[in-house]
Design an enzyme around this catalytic site. Structure first.
Site, PDB file in Angstrom:
ATOM      1  CE1 TYR A  94      -4.184  -1.755   0.522  1.00 47.94           C
ATOM      2  CE2 TYR A  94      -2.700  -3.319   1.580  1.00 47.94           C
ATOM      3  CZ  TYR A  94      -3.926  -3.027   1.009  1.00 47.94           C
ATOM      4  OH  TYR A  94      -4.888  -4.011   0.910  1.00 47.94           O
ATOM      5  CB  SER A  95       0.798   4.361  -2.020  1.00 48.80           C
ATOM      6  OG  SER A  95       0.946   3.663  -3.212  1.00 48.80           O
ATOM      7  CB  CYS A 137      -1.048   6.751  -8.456  1.00 49.04           C
ATOM      8  SG  CYS A 137      -1.068   5.356  -7.315  1.00 49.04           S
ATOM      9  CD  GLU A 142       3.393   3.017  -6.835  1.00 48.61           C
ATOM     10  OE1 GLU A 142       4.588   3.320  -6.812  1.00 48.61           O
ATOM     11  OE2 GLU A 142       2.643   3.103  -5.872  1.00 48.61           O
TER      12      GLU A 142
HETATM   13  P1  NAP Z   1     -12.427   2.783  -8.845  1.00 52.60           P
HETATM   14  O1  NAP Z   1     -13.237   3.385  -7.769  1.00 52.60           O
HETATM   15  O2  NAP Z   1     -12.845   1.468  -9.379  1.00 52.60           O
HETATM   16  O3  NAP Z   1     -12.299   3.755 -10.087  1.00 52.60           O
HETATM   17  C1  NAP Z   1     -11.956   5.084  -9.936  1.00 52.60           C
HETATM   18  C2  NAP Z   1     -12.385   5.839 -11.171  1.00 52.60           C
HETATM   19  O4  NAP Z   1     -11.585   5.471 -12.294  1.00 52.60           O
HETATM   20  C3  NAP Z   1     -13.832   5.553 -11.556  1.00 52.60           C
HETATM   21  O5  NAP Z   1     -14.426   6.768 -11.866  1.00 52.60           O
HETATM   22  C4  NAP Z   1     -13.677   4.671 -12.748  1.00 52.60           C
HETATM   23  O6  NAP Z   1     -14.774   4.754 -13.661  1.00 52.60           O
HETATM   24  C5  NAP Z   1     -12.456   5.281 -13.391  1.00 52.60           C
HETATM   25  N1  NAP Z   1     -11.927   4.483 -14.480  1.00 52.60           N
HETATM   26  C6  NAP Z   1     -12.184   3.189 -14.801  1.00 52.60           C
HETATM   27  N2  NAP Z   1     -11.565   2.860 -15.942  1.00 52.60           N
HETATM   28  C7  NAP Z   1     -10.899   3.962 -16.365  1.00 52.60           C
HETATM   29  C8  NAP Z   1     -10.094   4.249 -17.500  1.00 52.60           C
HETATM   30  N3  NAP Z   1      -9.823   3.337 -18.418  1.00 52.60           N
HETATM   31  N4  NAP Z   1      -9.579   5.501 -17.617  1.00 52.60           N
HETATM   32  C9  NAP Z   1      -9.833   6.429 -16.677  1.00 52.60           C
HETATM   33  N5  NAP Z   1     -10.608   6.230 -15.584  1.00 52.60           N
HETATM   34  C10 NAP Z   1     -11.128   4.998 -15.434  1.00 52.60           C
HETATM   35  O7  NAP Z   1     -10.931   2.739  -8.371  1.00 52.60           O
HETATM   36  P2  NAP Z   1     -10.306   1.953  -7.155  1.00 52.60           P
HETATM   37  O8  NAP Z   1     -11.064   0.696  -6.916  1.00 52.60           O
HETATM   38  O9  NAP Z   1     -10.136   2.882  -6.020  1.00 52.60           O
HETATM   39  O10 NAP Z   1      -8.912   1.530  -7.764  1.00 52.60           O
HETATM   40  C11 NAP Z   1      -7.801   2.309  -7.722  1.00 52.60           C
HETATM   41  C12 NAP Z   1      -6.596   1.524  -8.170  1.00 52.60           C
HETATM   42  O11 NAP Z   1      -5.473   2.128  -7.552  1.00 52.60           O
HETATM   43  C13 NAP Z   1      -6.594   0.061  -7.744  1.00 52.60           C
HETATM   44  O12 NAP Z   1      -6.221  -0.703  -8.866  1.00 52.60           O
HETATM   45  C14 NAP Z   1      -5.537   0.029  -6.663  1.00 52.60           C
HETATM   46  O13 NAP Z   1      -4.860  -1.210  -6.611  1.00 52.60           O
HETATM   47  C15 NAP Z   1      -4.612   1.115  -7.128  1.00 52.60           C
HETATM   48  N6  NAP Z   1      -3.702   1.680  -6.131  1.00 52.60           N
HETATM   49  C16 NAP Z   1      -4.028   1.766  -4.818  1.00 52.60           C
HETATM   50  C17 NAP Z   1      -3.102   2.252  -3.922  1.00 52.60           C
HETATM   51  C18 NAP Z   1      -3.348   2.298  -2.445  1.00 52.60           C
HETATM   52  O14 NAP Z   1      -2.411   2.624  -1.727  1.00 52.60           O
HETATM   53  N7  NAP Z   1      -4.517   1.982  -1.954  1.00 52.60           N
HETATM   54  C19 NAP Z   1      -1.874   2.707  -4.383  1.00 52.60           C
HETATM   55  C20 NAP Z   1      -1.587   2.637  -5.729  1.00 52.60           C
HETATM   56  C21 NAP Z   1      -2.534   2.131  -6.597  1.00 52.60           C
HETATM   57  P3  NAP Z   1     -15.872   3.611 -13.893  1.00 52.60           P
HETATM   58  O15 NAP Z   1     -17.148   4.219 -13.415  1.00 52.60           O
HETATM   59  O16 NAP Z   1     -15.888   3.371 -15.367  1.00 52.60           O
HETATM   60  O17 NAP Z   1     -15.494   2.394 -13.094  1.00 52.60           O
END
Ligand code: NAP
Length: 414
Positions: free
Chosen positions: A202-203, A372, A412
């Site tokens: 996790y970041s 990210c 990332e």
């Molecule tokens: P989410 O709520 O599923 O999606 C966030 C937004 O991104 C939604 O509006 C979604 O739209 C949109 N989206 C989907 N496909 C897209 C595309 N092709 N281009 C642009 N926007 C798009 O996001 P989440 O579940 O929070 O996921 C975030 C990601 O960050 C995860 O994969 C996670 O592993 C990663 N991450 C997390 C951390 C951490 O520390 N927690 C750190 C680094 C990365 P829709 O309505 O179409 O779904």
């Protein structure tokens, strides 16, 4: 006496299953498909691997960088590697074999690693002025224990997603962390096959001087995973463990990890931040660092902050409340909502195009780009950057390569 039979030695590339966080980066990076995985381990095919080193730098944990000198005919098979819980020790190689292998004209791949010439889309070098990152101070075998100082839900009660802000306190233990770095969470217990869970990364969402300024603590942004990639019900091991933690509980952690996704330390450097969902964690850390610097640094030295932040709805946007309170002269913020009833879907790349002039102007300056979040957004964001540059007469391909080489373009995504 007969001369010893020629034994060809290889430098076999292995991945440490105890440190690997199964992020798939190595498999995606390998240009010759030598890396593969099953539901548990990532492994390297000794018959295919040419020690090009392309996978080494992108690995966020360092689990990738392990080597054993092995007789070519006795290299560890994929089946053996898939069954490991830990790396085997280096075997003793008989002196005669080493002598034979060292003969000129011998075939073995014992040489130094060559760095693959292919340009990675993301910088593997840190910004020139980034602070020194500490890494791997704690490991799966020798973790650090932190205490939960707080755990609260960020998303609205009726929102579809359950995103938590979790504060972990390190007491008087040394755990230095920089914005953009990650930590490994080691969930307690075992998986279905009785093996200990592997750690998840996790970041950090807080700046270097603590979630609370001057305190030895940090925060994480965690979304409770309740379904798998195909939308079938499945509970994420680490995310559910973290989201259910109570104040006073203890957590085993490894890290810190990450040597390149770091922010510049020099005055006047601009940040262009693009994130979706919980990918906001490092952006929150960097933004808060800059906000705190305002107390000791002249406003004009702070550089510009331009943020594009995507979420399904405002109720599902982590940190929506606190972010909205930041003044416009401190940060130029563009929110993209994709699932608001009766509104067209907006993604971060759409908002970037709308604000194309601001993006283009920033790219002309001393600017560092951070992306990210969801893997899927990468393509859209890259296309938007290309089109914005084209409109203003800039060569994006050249600029991108330059920024990568200078440690100014960081991605990332998962
Ligand atoms: P989410 O709520 O599923 O999606 C966030 C937004 O991104 C939604 O509006 C979604 O739209 C949109 N989206 C989907 N496909 C897209 C595309 N092709 N281009 C642009 N926007 C798009 O996001 P989440 O579940 O929070 O996921 C975030 C990601 O960050 C995860 O994969 C996670 O592993 C990663 N991450 C997390 C951390 C951490 O520390 N927690 C750190 C680094 C990365 P829709 O309505 O179409 O779904």
């Amino acid at each position: 006496m007969n001369a010893p039979e020629a034994v060809i030695l290889i430098r076999q590339h292995l991945i440490d299953p105890e440190v690997c966080i199964r992020c798939n980066t190595c498999e995606e990076t390998c240009p010759i498909d030598a890396i593969t995985h099953d539901s548990r381990n990532y492994v390297v095919d000794a018959d295919k691997c040419n020690s090009c080193g392309a996978c080494i730098s992108p690995c966020p944990t360092g689990s990738i960088d392990h080597w054993r000198t092995m007789p070519k005919t006795g290299a560890y098979t994929l089946e053996e590697q898939l069954s490991w819980d830990e790396l085997p020790q280096q075997q003793e190689i008989e002196a005669e074999s080493l002598a034979v292998a060292a003969e000129p004209g011998g075939e073995p791949g014992m040489g130094a690693l060559q760095v693959n010439a292919a340009v990675s889309p993301s910088s593997i070098t840190a910004p020139w002025s980034a602070a020194h990152p500490y890494i791997n101070l704690y490991t799966l075998k020798a973790p650090i224990t932190a205490t939960v100082a707080g755990n609260f839900r960020l998303t609205a009660e009726d929102a579809e997603s359950d995103v938590h802000h979790i504060v972990l306190d390190f007491g008087n233990q040394f755990f230095p962390i920089l914005e953009g770095q990650s930590i490994g969470v080691i969930p307690p217990g075992t998986d279905a096959s009785g093996k200990p869970h592997y750690m998840r990364m996790y970041s950090v969402a807080s700046p270097r001087d603590g979630e609370r300024e001057g305190y030895n603590n940090l925060s994480l942004t965690v979304k409770r995973v309740v379904e798998d990639h195909d939308g079938k019900p499945a509970l994420g091991v680490a995310s559910n463990y973290l989201c259910d933690l109570q104040k006073g509980d203890t957590v085993s952690l490894a890290g810190p990890f990450g040597t390149s996704y770091l922010m510049p330390n020099h005055a006047n450097a601009n940040l262009l931040m693009i994130c979706t969902g919980t990918g906001s964690a490092p952006m929150r850390a960097m933004t808060e660092r800059r906000r705190r610097l305002l107390k000791t640094q002249a406003k004009e030295q702070n550089g510009k902050l331009l943020l594009f932040f995507g979420a399904r709805k405002s109720e599902e946007l982590p940190y929506f409340g606190p972010l909205r309170k930041l003044p416009a002269e401190f940060i130029d913020m563009h929110l993209a909502f994709s699932r608001v009833p009766d509104q067209p879907r907006a993604y971060v790349q759409d908002k970037m195009r709308h604000a194309g002039q601001a993006v283009s102007e920033l790219l002309d300056g001393d600017t560092y780009v951070y992306i990210c979040g969801l893997k899927g957004m990468e393509t859209g964001v890259m296309e938007a950057l290309r089109d914005i540059c084209k409109e203003s007469g800039k060569d994006w391909a050249g600029l991108h390569a330059k920024m990568v080489a200078e440690g100014r373009f960081h991605v990332e995504t998962y």
